[in-house]
Design an enzyme around this catalytic site. Sequence first.
Site, short mmCIF file in Angstrom:
data_model
loop_
_atom_site.label_atom_id
_atom_site.label_comp_id
_atom_site.label_asym_id
_atom_site.label_seq_id
_atom_site.Cartn_x
_atom_site.Cartn_y
_atom_site.Cartn_z
N THR A 1 -48.60 -97.49 28.61
CA THR A 1 -49.96 -97.66 28.09
C THR A 1 -50.25 -96.51 27.13
OG1 THR A 1 -50.80 -98.79 30.04
CG2 THR A 1 -52.41 -97.49 28.81
N ARG B 1 -55.27 -110.97 35.74
CA ARG B 1 -55.51 -109.59 36.18
C ARG B 1 -55.89 -108.70 34.98
NH1 ARG B 1 -53.41 -104.26 34.93
NH2 ARG B 1 -53.72 -102.96 36.75
N VAL B 2 -56.92 -107.90 35.16
CA VAL B 2 -57.33 -106.93 34.15
C VAL B 2 -57.38 -105.56 34.82
CG1 VAL B 2 -59.20 -106.19 32.62
CG2 VAL B 2 -58.65 -108.62 32.81
N GLY B 3 -56.78 -104.56 34.18
CA GLY B 3 -56.77 -103.21 34.75
C GLY B 3 -57.92 -102.36 34.23
N ASP B 4 -57.72 -101.06 34.28
CA ASP B 4 -58.78 -100.12 33.91
C ASP B 4 -58.89 -99.91 32.40
OD1 ASP B 4 -56.20 -98.92 34.03
OD2 ASP B 4 -57.13 -96.95 33.86
N THR C 1 -54.31 -93.47 32.25
CA THR C 1 -53.14 -94.34 32.42
C THR C 1 -52.65 -94.23 33.85
OG1 THR C 1 -50.86 -94.78 31.76
CG2 THR C 1 -51.63 -92.53 31.44
N GLY C 2 -52.23 -95.36 34.42
CA GLY C 2 -51.76 -95.34 35.80
C GLY C 2 -52.14 -96.61 36.51
N1 ASP Z 1 -53.66 -98.55 33.61
C1 ASP Z 1 -52.90 -99.66 33.11
C2 ASP Z 1 -53.33 -100.91 33.85
O1 ASP Z 1 -53.59 -100.82 35.03
C3 ASP Z 1 -51.43 -99.50 33.27
C4 ASP Z 1 -50.89 -98.17 32.82
O2 ASP Z 1 -51.62 -97.28 32.45
O3 ASP Z 1 -49.66 -97.98 32.85
O4 ASP Z 1 -53.36 -101.97 33.28
#
Ligand code: ASP
Length: 352
Positions: A210, A238-241, A261-262
């Site tokens: 990311t 699915r949607v992340g942060d 990121t994470g």
């Molecule tokens: N935070 C991102 C998500 O959950 C993934 C990432 O940062 O690697 O979609």
Amino acid sequence: MKKTLLALGLGLALSVTAMAAQDFRLVIHGGAGNIVEGRFTPEEEKAYHEGLQAALKAGYDVLAKGGTSVDAVKAAINQMELNPIFNAGRGAVFTNEGKNELDASIMDGKDLTAGAVAGVTNVKHPINCADLVRTKSPHVMMVTQGAEKFCAQNGAEIVDPKWFFTQHRYDQLKKAQEKEQIVLDHDGAKKTSNAELYIDPLMYDYKYGTVGAVALDKHGNLAAATSTGGMTNKRFGRVGDSPIVGAGTYANNQTVAVSATGSGEMFIRTSAAHNVHTLYKYVSQDVQKAGDAAIKEVGEIGGSGGLIILDAKGNYAFPMNSKGMHRGTIGPDGKPMTAMYGTEKLRHYSSK
Ligand code: ASP
């Protein structure tokens, strides 16, 4: 301070410019995860450092000319969205169905305007699409076909979804699906819950890549932006942060600009980016301490990853609880400084 110097007249105008030139900064990340020494070949290390350097230089060109922090974070992220080693734009990870669904968000710390898109499949630069939502609509977030339609109508570059295909990400999907199958077959009773599969760190060993950027321009304005393909093997919309303002991205001139990121779910559940703003504002006015405290909360609920943080004075930090994070910064000297591993110091990378 700047105003006082300006008031002293033309004679001091040069020192104002000189002083202002000290002020700008760009800080970026290219994803966090199990980034440990020995895992990458020298060629791969080179590709990451050079990818980060190219993004830093693109943002530097904007800032050095007196451009805005918003344009600088977009320029840096556009560069990484074109580079297939990052999980954003071209190089995005695949969903369970073998598609690329992209998320992005951007925020201007000057007026707290923000824009975000989620689940877009045909916009070449999702971060530009997010910025169109910010500037050309009364809304903050648009998703899927609606976002695609809006962005196309407002001049975003549209591509065939195949543009996002890269073999290495497709192979990662296949590997993740094989592992998932093994977990289901051999440890079925315990691991059949989707929730567990989503957060199993083993399963998502592939999630780095990311991208994010935070910038402070010569005018004293902060901005933050994040762009991603999300997580390998994600499903069901699915949607992340990353596209969630306050979780993956936040900027406020009074405090900080942040990109995360994470493991996105935990960054959402702790409102991680906004948490840094709050901790900075009410607890410590210290980027490292505020970031460490926010990451600690992410860790307490099983999340891992990292943050980039920049305040309006130009202080920056890279707090993380993952093994590493692709990261870098550039200031008025124009020298891109980058690092990947957890304790590694930022350095001016050269393969020679
Ligand atoms: N935070 C991102 C998500 O959950 C993934 C990432 O940062 O690697 O979609």
